[in-house]
Design a protein around this motif. Structure first.
Motif, short mmCIF file in Angstrom:
data_model
loop_
_atom_site.label_atom_id
_atom_site.label_comp_id
_atom_site.label_asym_id
_atom_site.label_seq_id
_atom_site.Cartn_x
_atom_site.Cartn_y
_atom_site.Cartn_z
N ASP A 407 0.35 -1.29 0.04
CA ASP A 407 0.06 0.04 -0.03
C ASP A 407 1.32 1.33 0.35
OD1 ASP A 407 -2.78 1.31 0.27
OD2 ASP A 407 -1.94 1.64 2.16
N ALA A 408 2.08 1.31 1.42
CA ALA A 408 2.90 2.88 0.84
C ALA A 408 3.07 2.16 -0.41
CB ALA A 408 3.56 2.09 1.82
N ALA A 409 3.77 1.81 -1.14
CA ALA A 409 4.24 1.48 -2.56
C ALA A 409 3.39 2.91 -3.39
CB ALA A 409 5.26 0.41 -2.62
N GLU A 460 1.99 8.26 7.86
CA GLU A 460 1.70 7.08 9.02
C GLU A 460 3.57 6.54 8.92
OE1 GLU A 460 -0.59 4.48 5.91
OE2 GLU A 460 -0.55 7.20 6.43
N PHE A 461 3.87 6.87 7.60
CA PHE A 461 4.91 5.74 7.66
C PHE A 461 6.74 7.01 8.25
CE2 PHE A 461 2.13 4.29 3.81
CZ PHE A 461 1.83 3.14 5.05
N GLU A 502 -0.24 -5.91 -8.50
CA GLU A 502 0.02 -7.01 -9.06
C GLU A 502 1.31 -7.42 -8.11
OE1 GLU A 502 0.33 -6.07 -12.91
OE2 GLU A 502 -2.16 -5.65 -13.65
N VAL A 503 2.19 -6.18 -7.86
CA VAL A 503 3.66 -6.90 -7.27
C VAL A 503 3.61 -6.88 -6.10
CG1 VAL A 503 5.61 -6.67 -7.14
CG2 VAL A 503 4.46 -6.17 -9.12
N PRO A 504 3.37 -7.56 -5.08
CA PRO A 504 3.56 -7.54 -3.83
C PRO A 504 4.81 -7.10 -3.21
CG PRO A 504 3.26 -9.87 -3.70
CD PRO A 504 3.40 -9.01 -5.34
N VAL A 505 4.77 -5.93 -1.90
CA VAL A 505 6.24 -5.73 -1.70
C VAL A 505 6.30 -5.90 0.15
CG1 VAL A 505 7.77 -3.16 -1.86
CG2 VAL A 505 6.00 -3.79 -3.10
N GLN A 506 7.60 -6.48 0.55
CA GLN A 506 7.44 -7.29 1.86
C GLN A 506 8.29 -6.62 2.03
OE1 GLN A 506 5.39 -8.68 3.78
NE2 GLN A 506 3.62 -8.37 1.47
N LEU A 507 8.62 -5.70 3.29
CA LEU A 507 9.88 -5.32 3.52
C LEU A 507 9.79 -5.26 5.25
CD1 LEU A 507 8.40 -1.51 2.18
CD2 LEU A 507 10.95 -2.77 1.67
N ARG A 508 11.60 -4.98 5.37
CA ARG A 508 12.49 -4.99 6.69
C ARG A 508 12.08 -3.85 7.72
NH1 ARG A 508 16.95 -8.03 7.61
NH2 ARG A 508 17.51 -7.14 9.23
#
Length: 609
Positions: A407-409, A460-461, A502-508
Motif C-alpha cells: 500500500d505504501a508503494a 503514518e510511514f 499486482e506486485v506485493p512489496v514485503q519490507l523489513r
C-alpha cells in the motif's frame, strides 16, 4: 603434504585435485578463501618437478601475493621465485636463467608478463626440452566480464592452451556464480577440465547488515563493541571517503591506515606491509586492496558502501577469519548506495544485455541486504548451494520485524505521478517523501504541492520506512533515478504493476544497529581462542614463541604467519617438547622448518618453562 608443509591430511577435495593435476589433468577449482587453494597446485608442482617435468608457472595478479607465497615456499624448502616490477634487470635475468635451467619448482608472474613474446619464447624453450610442468592460473574470475574484478589482460591467457596443449592447467578462484564459471571455462578453453566445487560456506563468519544512519559512528560503535584492538578491513566506495574514515578512526584512537589507487605506490606498499606484519591494524580501503591477502587473523571486514554484486561482497568478506576462528562481516547500506550503483550501470557504455545482467547481480545483493531470513542461506543459495539457517547471522540471532509495503508503494508511486503531472518536473526522494508524509516545507509550498490529492496520505510511514521502500522500488525497476537531473526520481514501465497491486512489496523494519552478540571486552578472548585448552604454562610458552616468531619474521622481511601460524605455535606450546623427535608430526612443521627452526624452538620453550 607431510614432508614439505607439515600437514597430516588433506582438507575437502584437496586430495582429489592434487591427484588429478599431478597426473596431468586440467582442473577448475572453486574453493572459498582460506580453503587451501594454493596447495592444490603447489603439491602437484613439487611432485612433477621431482619427476623431472620442470617448472610450474603460476599466473598471479598481485605483487604482494607473489612475494609472500614465494617467501612461504622458501621457508618450506621449495625452490620458487617471482618475476615482477620489484626486481631490477639483473635480478630478473638471474631468475630467468634459473627457470630456463629447470632449477625452479614454481615461478610466479603476472598475466601481462606471461603473454609477452619474450616470456612465451622462454616457455617455448622449456616446453621443447620437456621442462614445462604445469600452468596454475590464480584468481581466475579475473578472466570473466561477469566476474567482480574483470581484468582484460587475463583474456590473453588462452594462448597457453593454444601454444602448449600438452601442458596441464589448473584455474582457481574463491568466487564465481554459474555465469562466471561458464565464462572462465570458455575464455581459458577449459571446457574439458574436471571441475571441483567446494562448499562456499564459511561458518566462522557472522554476517550483519544494517541500514545507514551515521555510518562512521556506526562503524566506530561496531569496532569498539566487537573488535577493539583487532585487525580488520573497512571498504569504502571512493578514495575521498577512505581518507575521511581512516582519519576519523585514528582521531578516535584506533590504529588505521588508508589504501587506494590514488596514493603513491610506495606508500600503498608500506601500508600493506604494515597491515600484514603488525597486529591490530585496521585498513580502510577501496576494492583496490585485498585480493590475495593471506593474513589469517583479520577479525572483521566492514563495508560502508554496498558492493556491486554478491561475488564481490563474498570475496571481500572472505578475507576475515582465514584462521577458522570467529570473525564478522558487517555492512551498512542505504538508499544512496542503490541509487549510485544503478546509475553506474545505466550510464555505462556496455550493451543492454550486459547491463541487464549487472542489474540482476545488484538486485541479488539488495535482496540479501533486505532479507528477513538467514543471510547465510541466501548467500549460499546464490552460488547454488543448499543450506539450513545458521544461527550466527543478525537475522537468525535477532529476527527482524516485517511489514507489508504494498500500500505504501502504491501511495508513493501515485505521489510521484501527480507531482510530475502537475509540475512537469522531476524531484528527488526527500521532496517526494515530504509530500507523501504531509510536511509543508518551503519547497512544497513553492510548487504548490500541498494541494496534491496525495499530500499527507502517507503520514503514518516513517522516513526510514519510505527510504527502505524506495530502495526496493529502484531495485526492481519500478522507479528510476535520473543522474543527469540531480538524482531526481521518475516512473518507469515497471511502475504500473506495482500501482495496480499486482506486485506485493514485503519490507523489513529498518535496523540501524544490530543487537550486539557479545559483551564488550570479549573480543580479545575470542581472538585468542587458538590458546583454548592451554595450561598457564602453555600460555606462557605460546607468548614466548610468538615473540620469537616476530623477531624471525622481521629478520626475513616476511609476515609472522609465513614463519608459523598461531595454531602451530599453540600445538608446540601444548606439546612442551624436549627434543626434535617431540616436534615431529606437529601440524605446520615440515622437514625444512624442523631443520631450520627446531633447535631454536626448543630453546624458546625451555626458557619459558
Amino acid at each position: 603434504m607431510r614432508e614439505v608443509f607439515g600437514y597430516e591430511q588433506f582438507r575437502g577435495p584437496q586430495a582429489d585435485i592434487v591427484e588429478h593435476v599431478t597426473a596431468g589433468g586440467d582442473a577448475l577449482v572453486l574453493m572459498p578463501t582460506g580453503g587451501g587453494k594454493s596447495l592444490c597446485y603447489q603439491i602437484p608442482a613439487i611432485v612433477r618437478h621431482r619427476g623431472g617435468q620442470g617448472v610450474t608457472v603460476v599466473v598471479s595478479p598481485l605483487i604482494a601475493l607473489m612475494h609472500d607465497q614465494v617467501g612461504a615456499l622458501h621457508e618450506a624448502g621449495v625452490e620458487a621465485a617471482f618475476l615482477n616490477s620489484t626486481l631490477n634487470a639483473s635480478e630478473a635475468a638471474e631468475v630467468e636463467k634459473r627457470m630456463l635451467r629447470g632449477e625452479l619448482t614454481l615461478l610466479y608472474a603476472a598475466p601481462e608478463r606471461v603473454t609477452t613474446p619474450r616470456f612465451l619464447a622462454q616457455l617455448d624453450s622449456l616446453c621443447e626440452r620437456g621442462l614445462l610442468a604445469l600452468f596454475a592460473i590464480d584468481e581466475a574470475h579475473c578472466v570473466s566480464q561477469w566476474g567482480h574484478d574483470f581484468r582484460p589482460e587475463y583474456r590473453a591467457l588462452a594462448v597457453l592452451h593454444e601454444r602448449y596443449p600438452s601442458v596441464p592447467r589448473i584455474a582457481l578462484t574463491a568466487t564465481a556464480d554459474d555465469l562466471t564459471r561458464q565464462d572462465i571455462l570458455e575464455r581459458l578453453q577449459l571446457q574439458e577440465a574436471r571441475r571441483f566445487v567446494s562448499s562456499f560456506d564459511r561458518p566462522n563468519i557472522a554476517y550483519t547488515i544494517v541500514e545507514k544512519t551515521n555510518p562512521t559512528q556506526q562503524l566506530l560503535r561496531f569496532i569498539r563493541t566487537e573488535h577493539a584492538g583487532e585487525a580488520g578491513v573497512v571498504y569504502c566506495q571512493s578514495r575521498k571517503r577512505v581518507e575521511e574514515v581512516a582519519q576519523a578512526l585514528v582521531h578516535e584512537g584506533i590504529a588505521a591506515l588508508p589504501y587506494h589507487a590514488g596514493l603513491d605506490a610506495g606508500i600503498r606498499q608500506q601500508h600493506q606491509d604494515r597491515f600484514l606484519r603488525e597486529e591490530g591494524l585496521v585498513m580502510v580501503a577501496t576494492i583496490a586492496f585485498g585480493m590475495g591477502i593471506d593474513k589469517p587473523d583479520v577479525r572483521f571486514v566492514a563495508h560502508l558502501d554496498m558492493p556491486k554484486n554478491i561475488e564481490g561482497y563474498y570475496q571481500e568478506t572472505g578475507r576475515a577469519g582465514r584462521d577458522g576462528l570467529p570473525a564478522d562481516a558487517w555492512m551498512a547500506y542505504g538508499l544512496q548506495d542503490v541509487v549510485n550503483q544503478r546509475r553506474m550501470i545505466d550510464e555505462s557504455p556496455a550493451g543492454e544485455a550486459f547491463k541487464q545482467a549487472l542489474r540482476g547481480k545488484l538486485d541479488a545483493l539488495l535482496a540479501l541486504a533486505e532479507a528477513t531470513d538467514c543471510r547465510r542461506v541466501r548467500l549460499l543459495a546464490y552460488f547454488g548451494e543448499a543450506s539450513r539457517p545458521c544461527g550466527n547471522c543478525d537475522n537468525c540471532l535477532s529476527p527482524p520485524q516485517v511489514w507489508d509495503g504494498t500500500d505504501a508503494a502504491r501511495k508513493l508511486l501515485s505521489t510521484l505521478y501527480r507531482v510530475q503531472q502537475m509540475s512537469g518536473l522531476s524531484f528527488g526522494a526527500g521532496h517526494v517523501m515530504d509530500i507523501l508524509r504531509g510536511k509543508p516545507t518551503d519547497k512544497v509550498r513553492q510548487f504548490g504541492h500541498e494541494r496534491l490529492s496525495t499530500f499527507g496520505i502517507g503520514a503514518e510511514f516513517t522516513e526510514a520506512q519510505l527510504r527502505g521502500l524506495l530502495r526496493q522500488l529502484i531495485a526492481i525497476g519500478a522507479v528510476a533515478v535520473d543522474a543527469e537531473a540531480f538524482n531526481t526520481l521518475r516512473l518507469t514501465d515497471g511502475s504500473r504493476a506495482v500501482l495496480r497491486g499486482e506486485v506485493p512489496v514485503q519490507l523489513r523494519q529498518a535496523i540501524a544497529q544490530a543487537v550486539p552478540r557479545r559483551r564488550s571486552g570479549d573480543a580479545r578472548a575470542r581472538a585468542d581462542s587458538v590458546q583454548a585448552g592451554l595450561t598457564l604454562g602453555g600460555r606462557e610458552r605460546f607468548e614466548a614463541l610468538k615473540a620469537w616468531r616476530g623477531e624471525v619474521a622481521r629478520a626475513h622481511n616476511l609476515p609472522a604467519y609465513v614463519i608459523f601460524h598461531d595454531a602451530t605455535l599453540a600445538a608446540i606450546a601444548a606439546q612442551d617438547p624436549r627434543s626434535l623427535d617431540d616436534l615431529r608430526g606437529i601440524s605446520g612443521l615440515g622437514t625444512k622448518k624442523l631443520e631450520a627452526y627446531g633447535d631454536e624452538v626448543l630453546r624458546v620453550v625451555a626458557t619459558a618453562r
